[in-house]
Design an enzyme around this catalytic site. Sequence first.
Site, PDB file in Angstrom:
ATOM      1  N   TYR A  94       0.844  -1.201   0.000  1.00 42.65           N
ATOM      2  CA  TYR A  94       0.000   0.000   0.000  1.00 42.65           C
ATOM      3  C   TYR A  94       0.877   1.248   0.000  1.00 42.65           C
ATOM      4  CZ  TYR A  94      -3.448   3.422   1.591  1.00 42.65           C
ATOM      5  OH  TYR A  94      -4.247   4.531   1.703  1.00 42.65           O
ATOM      6  N   GLU A 134     -11.662   5.046   4.676  1.00 43.78           N
ATOM      7  CA  GLU A 134     -11.155   5.864   5.784  1.00 43.78           C
ATOM      8  C   GLU A 134     -12.212   5.989   6.871  1.00 43.78           C
ATOM      9  OE1 GLU A 134      -8.116   6.667   6.255  1.00 43.78           O
ATOM     10  OE2 GLU A 134      -7.257   6.483   4.248  1.00 43.78           O
ATOM     11  N   TRP A 178      -5.531   0.593  10.440  1.00 45.16           N
ATOM     12  CA  TRP A 178      -5.605   0.600   8.988  1.00 45.16           C
ATOM     13  C   TRP A 178      -5.353  -0.801   8.425  1.00 45.16           C
ATOM     14  CZ3 TRP A 178      -8.052   2.776   5.432  1.00 45.16           C
ATOM     15  CH2 TRP A 178      -7.653   2.722   4.097  1.00 45.16           C
TER      16      TRP A 178
END
Length: 185
Positions: free
Chosen positions: A16, A38, A46
């Site tokens: 990522y 988000e 995350w």
Amino acid sequence: MVRCAWATSDPLYLSYHDEEWGRPVRDDDGVYERVTLEAFQSGLSWITILRKRENFRAAFDGFHLAKVAAYGEADVHRLLADPGIVRNRAKIEAAVANARAALDLPAGLSALIWKYADPDAPIPQTMADVPATTPGSVALAKDLKKHGFRFVGPTTAYALMQAIGLVDDHLADCVVRVGRRRAGA
């Protein structure tokens, strides 16, 4: 190679970080996906979201705005029963409401959000230099909420700004930032 410290603990983080985080996303569906992810991340790590990302994509019809905006109560129940995603009613309902709000934006979601790009943001030297919010993220969150978006506070808005390239918070010596300098980007 030096990378931002958060990106080295898991292969998903590494991928990522190196291939996506901080790179411009300008299509409405792509921006909507990041807004949604988000928002789902709020209160979680995350890495949890990254591990479930493909499940989210399948559950939310590839984050196609028109498809998600057409969801009804049966879709909400389907999503609440899906163990592959984060099953939080408020976040699921916000995702549907946000798709509808995005479709109501005359110039589109990407155009609204990219007004808050900050190419002159300071280059962070250490992770301590990376803020959780900025005046720009506060303004973006207010603008999104004014248009009916939910789960988009200033911290979530700043994470979005980082994710889609409105700011570049790769550290000064990060291989991604250094590579961009060498490439002239």
